[in-house]
Scaffold this motif. Structure first.
Motif, short mmCIF file in Angstrom:
data_model
loop_
_atom_site.label_atom_id
_atom_site.label_comp_id
_atom_site.label_asym_id
_atom_site.label_seq_id
_atom_site.Cartn_x
_atom_site.Cartn_y
_atom_site.Cartn_z
N SER A 1 14.56 7.82 0.81
CA SER A 1 15.86 8.54 1.71
C SER A 1 16.81 7.25 2.24
O SER A 1 16.19 6.27 2.77
CB SER A 1 15.17 9.19 2.80
N THR A 2 18.10 7.60 2.12
CA THR A 2 18.82 6.83 2.87
C THR A 2 19.82 7.71 3.87
O THR A 2 20.51 7.18 4.64
CB THR A 2 19.91 6.10 1.89
N GLU A 3 19.24 8.91 3.84
CA GLU A 3 19.85 9.58 4.99
C GLU A 3 18.76 10.61 5.65
O GLU A 3 18.63 11.59 5.16
CB GLU A 3 20.84 10.70 4.65
N PRO A 4 17.92 10.22 6.67
CA PRO A 4 17.88 8.88 7.16
C PRO A 4 17.53 7.66 6.37
O PRO A 4 16.53 7.89 5.25
CB PRO A 4 17.30 9.05 8.52
N THR A 5 17.84 6.56 6.65
CA THR A 5 17.32 5.39 6.05
C THR A 5 16.01 5.07 6.56
O THR A 5 15.51 4.80 7.52
CB THR A 5 18.13 4.21 5.95
N THR A 6 15.16 5.13 5.42
CA THR A 6 13.53 4.78 5.71
C THR A 6 13.15 3.52 5.15
O THR A 6 13.81 2.81 4.57
CB THR A 6 12.51 6.26 5.19
N GLY A 7 11.68 3.41 4.96
CA GLY A 7 10.99 2.36 4.30
C GLY A 7 10.80 1.21 5.52
O GLY A 7 11.54 1.14 6.59
N TYR A 8 9.78 0.42 5.21
CA TYR A 8 9.28 -0.68 6.32
C TYR A 8 10.44 -1.58 6.39
O TYR A 8 10.98 -2.11 7.31
CB TYR A 8 8.32 -1.22 5.83
N LEU A 9 11.23 -1.87 5.31
CA LEU A 9 12.17 -2.87 5.13
C LEU A 9 13.62 -2.01 5.48
O LEU A 9 14.63 -2.70 5.30
CB LEU A 9 12.25 -3.50 3.98
N ARG A 10 13.48 -0.79 5.71
CA ARG A 10 14.77 0.01 5.91
C ARG A 10 15.94 -0.08 4.84
O ARG A 10 17.09 -0.22 4.98
CB ARG A 10 15.46 -0.24 7.57
N ASP A 11 15.20 0.16 3.66
CA ASP A 11 16.12 0.10 2.55
C ASP A 11 15.97 1.24 1.54
O ASP A 11 16.41 1.43 0.54
CB ASP A 11 15.56 -1.26 1.59
N GLY A 12 15.43 2.21 2.15
CA GLY A 12 15.22 3.60 1.84
C GLY A 12 14.30 3.82 0.70
O GLY A 12 13.83 4.82 0.14
N CYS A 13 13.20 2.80 0.52
CA CYS A 13 12.17 2.67 -0.42
C CYS A 13 10.79 2.45 0.41
O CYS A 13 10.66 1.79 1.46
CB CYS A 13 12.25 1.90 -1.45
N CYS A 14 9.53 3.20 -0.21
CA CYS A 14 8.31 3.28 0.48
C CYS A 14 7.90 2.08 -0.33
O CYS A 14 6.83 2.40 -1.02
CB CYS A 14 7.55 4.59 0.19
N ARG A 15 7.99 0.88 -0.07
CA ARG A 15 7.45 -0.14 -0.82
C ARG A 15 6.31 -0.88 -0.28
O ARG A 15 5.83 -0.71 1.04
CB ARG A 15 8.58 -1.50 -0.78
N ARG A 16 5.36 -1.56 -0.97
CA ARG A 16 4.19 -2.03 -0.48
C ARG A 16 4.57 -3.63 -0.06
O ARG A 16 5.54 -4.31 -0.86
CB ARG A 16 3.18 -2.56 -1.66
N VAL A 17 4.57 -3.83 1.30
CA VAL A 17 5.24 -4.78 1.95
C VAL A 17 3.92 -5.73 2.69
O VAL A 17 3.41 -5.18 3.55
CB VAL A 17 6.20 -4.50 3.05
N ASP A 18 3.96 -7.05 2.32
CA ASP A 18 2.83 -7.88 3.03
C ASP A 18 3.26 -7.77 4.54
O ASP A 18 4.53 -8.06 4.81
CB ASP A 18 2.80 -9.30 2.58
N GLY A 19 2.45 -7.77 5.36
CA GLY A 19 2.59 -7.78 6.71
C GLY A 19 3.13 -6.37 7.33
O GLY A 19 2.85 -6.04 8.54
N ASP A 20 3.07 -5.20 6.46
CA ASP A 20 3.22 -3.76 6.95
C ASP A 20 2.03 -3.31 7.14
O ASP A 20 1.17 -2.68 6.35
CB ASP A 20 3.99 -2.92 6.08
N ARG A 21 1.29 -3.42 8.39
CA ARG A 21 -0.28 -3.02 8.75
C ARG A 21 -0.16 -1.59 8.59
O ARG A 21 -1.22 -1.02 8.35
CB ARG A 21 -0.51 -3.58 9.94
N GLY A 22 0.71 -0.62 8.76
CA GLY A 22 0.79 0.60 8.53
C GLY A 22 1.01 1.20 7.12
O GLY A 22 0.65 2.32 7.01
N ARG A 23 1.37 0.42 6.47
CA ARG A 23 1.37 0.95 4.97
C ARG A 23 2.04 2.01 4.78
O ARG A 23 1.69 3.09 4.44
CB ARG A 23 0.01 1.07 4.49
N HIS A 24 3.41 1.86 4.99
CA HIS A 24 4.67 3.05 4.91
C HIS A 24 4.86 3.06 3.41
O HIS A 24 6.17 2.81 2.92
CB HIS A 24 5.85 2.54 5.69
N GLU A 25 4.05 3.66 2.62
CA GLU A 25 4.03 3.94 1.23
C GLU A 25 3.98 5.03 0.54
O GLU A 25 4.28 5.38 -0.53
CB GLU A 25 2.85 3.02 0.55
#
Length: 142
Positions: free
Chosen positions: A16-40
């Motif tokens: 989603s970009t409306e609202p903009t989501t993702g740990y990086l607020r890039d619209g994607c549910c990426r796997r990100v090192d350091g994201d302890r919540g795993r917003h995937e």
């Protein structure tokens, strides 16, 4: 940079970009090192899930501009923490999942059949059988 993959093994689609989501607020549910919540997990939030999350101490309704968080309404797509989605699934109130926008790393913790059972097909009733169409932003945590 390697391409992020979804649970089908194809390129991860935006959640989603409306609202903009993702740990990086890039619209994607990426796997990100350091994201302890795993917003995937890309989910379509329901009234039932928003109430469940609020009751567990995570208010996803109230806007928090300092965290670039707009507050969610039923029907919004949002990258959820994997553990919260699993907790909701065990409680019988997991929101539907957009599989094309859910990161493949989720498959290490959730059976593919379970994800398919919760697949968003575009016709899911966002209020889960309830009469109201909005969640009261003033409702207190119980």
């Amino acid at each position: 940079m390697p391409t992020d993959r979804n649970v089908f093994g194809t390129e991860l689609e935006p959640c989603s970009t409306e609202p903009t989501t993702g740990y990086l607020r890039d619209g994607c549910c990426r796997r990100v090192d350091g994201d302890r919540g795993r917003h995937e997990v890309c989910a379509v939030v329901t009234v039932e899930f928003l109430r469940f999350s609020r009751a567990r101490g995570n208010d996803l309704v109230t806007p928090r501009p300092e965290f670039e968080f707009p507050g969610l309404d039923p029907g919004d797509r949002w990258c959820l923490c994997l553990a919260r989605w699993r907790e909701a699934e065990e409680a019988g109130c997991a929101p539907p999942v957009v599989l094309e926008a859910t990161h493949e790393a989720v498959l290490r913790d959730v059976d593919p059949d379970t994800l398919r059972e919760h697949e968003y097909d575009g016709s899911f009733d966002i209020v889960s059988g309830e009469d109201e169409t909005e969640l009261d932003r003033e409702e207190s945590v119980e």
